[in-house]
Design an enzyme around this catalytic site. Structure first.
Site, short mmCIF file in Angstrom:
data_model
loop_
_atom_site.label_atom_id
_atom_site.label_comp_id
_atom_site.label_asym_id
_atom_site.label_seq_id
_atom_site.Cartn_x
_atom_site.Cartn_y
_atom_site.Cartn_z
CD GLU A 95 13.48 24.53 1.54
OE1 GLU A 95 13.84 25.54 1.15
OE2 GLU A 95 12.58 24.03 2.29
CE LYS A 107 11.94 28.72 0.03
NZ LYS A 107 12.70 28.34 1.40
CB CYS A 145 9.97 25.40 1.38
SG CYS A 145 9.89 24.88 3.15
#
Length: 274
Positions: free
Chosen positions: A40, A112, A153
């Site tokens: 990330e 995300k 994440c």
């Protein structure tokens, strides 16, 4: 086939971060990998948002993306950029993953979905939603290693996303990350192994590691996990490149032994007993 994972300590200079990734593309190809996975925020980690904003552009103008696409084409290697900070259409930032093929073409992108807004017992406070727009779609893409399901994440903590990805055919799940040290020590290995087991899929999690130029620290321990939950690779606390063998037959075998995907049911409304 072989996957390469890059564990890196990204800093506040995108050009320097790009050089690290480009060098790793060459090393991954030389090491026999079919695909490289990066963490990330591979292109920039900077919690000073005013300073970071000077480097954040639309994807078509991003210097790291351009450099990695060129390297992928020159070395004939697929690359999953775990994520870059780019300008979204609404003027906010997006935490966006890119899957690049061996000609340098972008095959898929993913923003995300779940943003990290937390106050930790250590005193650390993070408000990703203050600057970043959340994604609006789940994404899979065919790669040389298999059908890849994309996550980033904090998404790791939301198993319904991984159920959707594996239900849509994903046999590999990418979870690039920049986990904090406290949350990494407590939850990183457990959550990643759980996602692999409940999906009957490989999990590849390239991570940020160490002390960064902006003052933060990240946990590292980039992992490759097989569909049975076995750890194939744990890169510990040093930056570098690691390799893991990906055997697609392991997915079919695991899903035959415990067919969790076939057994999933829609959960009815919860009934509160009096």
């Amino acid at each position: 086939m072989k996957a390469a994972l890059l564990q890196m300590t990204s800093g506040i200079d995108p050009a320097a971060n790009a050089r690290t990734i480009v060098d790793s593309v060459a090393a991954a190809q030389a090491g026999g990998a079919a695909m490289l996975f990066t963490p990330e925020m591979s292109g920039l980690i900077d919690k000073d948002r005013a300073r970071a904003a000077r480097h954040i552009t639309r994807a078509e103008d991003d210097v790291v993306l351009a450099a990695v696409r060129d390297a992928a084409a020159r070395h004939g290697l697929w690359v999953h950029i775990g994520s870059l900070a780019v300008l979204a259409d609404d003027g906010r930032f997006a935490n966006r993953a890119f899957v690049i093929d061996d000609t340098g073409a972008i095959r898929a992108t993913y923003d995300k979905l779940h943003l990290f807004d937390v106050d930790l017992p250590t005193g650390e406070s993070w408000r990703e939603s203050a600057a970043y727009a959340p994604g609006e779609r789940a994404v899979t893409v065919a790669t040389p290693l298999g059908v890849l399901g994309l996550a980033i994440c904090y998404d790791l903590r939301f198993p319904t996303l991984f159920q959707a990805l594996s239900g849509a055919g994903a046999t590999i799940l990418a979870v690039p990350a920049a986990f904090t040290v406290p949350t990494g020590m407590a939850h990183w290995h457990t959550l990643l192994r759980a996602r692999a087991i409940e999906s009957g899929a490989f999990v590849l999690a390239a991570a940020q590691v160490g002390s960064h130029a902006d003052g933060r620290a990240t946990y590292g321990h980039s992992l490759a996990i097989d569909p049975w939950g076995g750890v194939l690779l744990d890169m510990g606390s040093a930056a570098g490149l690691g390799f893991a063998d990906i055997d697609p037959a392991r997915v079919a075998d695991t899903r035959q032994r415990i067919p969790v995907i076939d057994h999933r049911r829609a959960i009815p409304p919860v009934e509160a007993a009096p």
